[in-house]
Design a protein around this motif. Structure first.
Motif, PDB file in Angstrom:
ATOM      1  N   ASN A 210       0.854  -1.185   0.000  1.00 17.01           N
ATOM      2  CA  ASN A 210       0.000   0.000   0.000  1.00 17.01           C
ATOM      3  C   ASN A 210       0.889   1.234   0.000  1.00 17.01           C
ATOM      4  O   ASN A 210       1.912   1.283   0.721  1.00 17.01           O
ATOM      5  CB  ASN A 210      -0.889   0.045   1.260  1.00 17.01           C
TER       6      ASN A 210
ATOM      7  N   ALA B 221       0.839   5.750  -0.130  1.00 20.29           N
ATOM      8  CA  ALA B 221       0.031   6.964   0.050  1.00 20.29           C
ATOM      9  C   ALA B 221       0.962   8.154   0.111  1.00 20.29           C
ATOM     10  O   ALA B 221       2.152   8.026   0.424  1.00 20.29           O
ATOM     11  CB  ALA B 221      -0.812   6.873   1.315  1.00 20.29           C
TER      12      ALA B 221
ATOM     13  N   TRP C 135      -6.478   4.652   3.694  1.00 21.85           N
ATOM     14  CA  TRP C 135      -6.386   3.275   3.207  1.00 21.85           C
ATOM     15  C   TRP C 135      -7.647   2.486   3.546  1.00 21.85           C
ATOM     16  O   TRP C 135      -8.105   1.672   2.748  1.00 21.85           O
ATOM     17  CB  TRP C 135      -5.165   2.592   3.816  1.00 21.85           C
TER      18      TRP C 135
ATOM     19  N   HIS D 188      -6.911  -1.212  -0.688  1.00 24.15           N
ATOM     20  CA  HIS D 188      -5.955  -1.048   0.396  1.00 24.15           C
ATOM     21  C   HIS D 188      -6.455  -1.714   1.682  1.00 24.15           C
ATOM     22  O   HIS D 188      -5.669  -2.293   2.436  1.00 24.15           O
ATOM     23  CB  HIS D 188      -5.693   0.432   0.641  1.00 24.15           C
ATOM     24  N   LYS D 189      -7.785  -1.634   1.929  1.00 26.99           N
ATOM     25  CA  LYS D 189      -8.365  -2.287   3.106  1.00 26.99           C
ATOM     26  C   LYS D 189      -8.187  -3.801   3.009  1.00 26.99           C
ATOM     27  O   LYS D 189      -7.898  -4.463   4.015  1.00 26.99           O
ATOM     28  CB  LYS D 189      -9.854  -1.926   3.212  1.00 26.99           C
TER      29      LYS D 189
END
Length: 274
Positions: free
Chosen positions: A223, A225, A238, A244-245
């Protein structure tokens, strides 16, 4: 002359007669006033003093509470019987109507005997209640705990990474998933990727290769960000994204996170593995 004298004497006699009448009337009126005053005072004195009949009634009322008529008198034996009947317990019911009895000493002994079983019962109950505490219930609980030990989880030392690490594991626990263990190797891989996404923000590396080529043996999920200034903010971003989860709740066992700060902003990376 004689006629004038006679008239004069007659006038004087008339005047004297009228004066006598007026004087008599005045005296009679005075006498009536005296008699009326005397009677008024006697009447007041008589009304203030109670009559013999009133005195006798008052005396009778004062004596009534202390003395009973002959037909209402009760002998001492009858009083004792009434008291005993009111205070003895009803054999058909479990309710007492009183406590007083004819023999207080026997009652005291009976009450003492009645209280002794309650003490014995209390002692037995206490013993029964305390005995199970010594039984190996705690041992059984300990054994159950040993059969299901909590997984050993490594954690990062950096406060920011520790906060993000705890947020992920708390979310996994709410979903009934086991926690992730911290991997310093994946943390180093995440740090390398954080510097790369500061150049090219993509899962493709600046040289055109795939993200997992940094460490193919350990990296199985990623992930990324940019822009968030706290661990809570990046976690919320997320968590709001389905892909992303899914990585944070994936069937992974290890993880490593990193944050790279530059003048252009904050860059976050999560790496997951087994």
């Amino acid at each position: 002359m004689d006629e004038n004298k006679t008239k004069t004497d007659a006038g004087k006699s008339l005047r004297y007669g009228r004066g006598s009448v007026l004087l008599s009337l005045l005296l009679a009126f005075s006498a009536l006033i005296c008699v009326w005053t005397f009677l008024y005072r006697v009447n007041d004195a008589t009304s203030d003093t109670p009559s013999d009949t009133q005195v006798s009634v008052l005396e009778t009322e004062e004596l009534v509470p202390n003395e009973l008529p002959d037909y209402l008198e009760v002998s001492s034996s009858e009083e004792t019987a009434v008291t005993t009947q009111e205070t003895l317990p009803d054999e058909d019911h479990a309710v007492w109507t009183g406590i007083v009895t004819e023999e207080p000493e026997e009652t005291t002994s009976e009450q003492t005997d009645a209280t002794e079983p309650s003490q014995e019962t209390t002692t037995e109950t206490t013993a029964a209640a305390t005995e199970p505490s010594s039984e190996p219930e705690v041992t059984e609980t300990t054994a159950a705990t040993e059969t299901t030990p909590a997984p050993s989880v490594n954690a990062p030392s950096d406060p920011t990474m520790l906060e993000l690490f705890n947020l992920v594991n708390d979310a996994r626990a709410e979903q009934g998933l086991s926690p992730l263990s911290w991997s310093s190797s994946l943390a180093a891989d995440a740090a390398a990727r954080a510097q790369e996404i500061a150049v090219v923000f993509s899962h493709t590396r600046p040289d055109g290769s795939e993200w997992w080529t940094v460490d193919p043996d350990r990296m199985y999920g990623e992930n990324i960000a940019a822009g968030q200034t706290s661990a809570q903010d990046v976690f919320n971003s997320w968590w709001a994204s389905a892909g992303h989860k899914a990585n944070m709740l994936g069937n992974y066992t290890t993880c490593g996170f990193a944050l790279y700060c530059t003048d252009s902003g904050y860059y976050w990376v999560q790496e997951f593995g087994y």
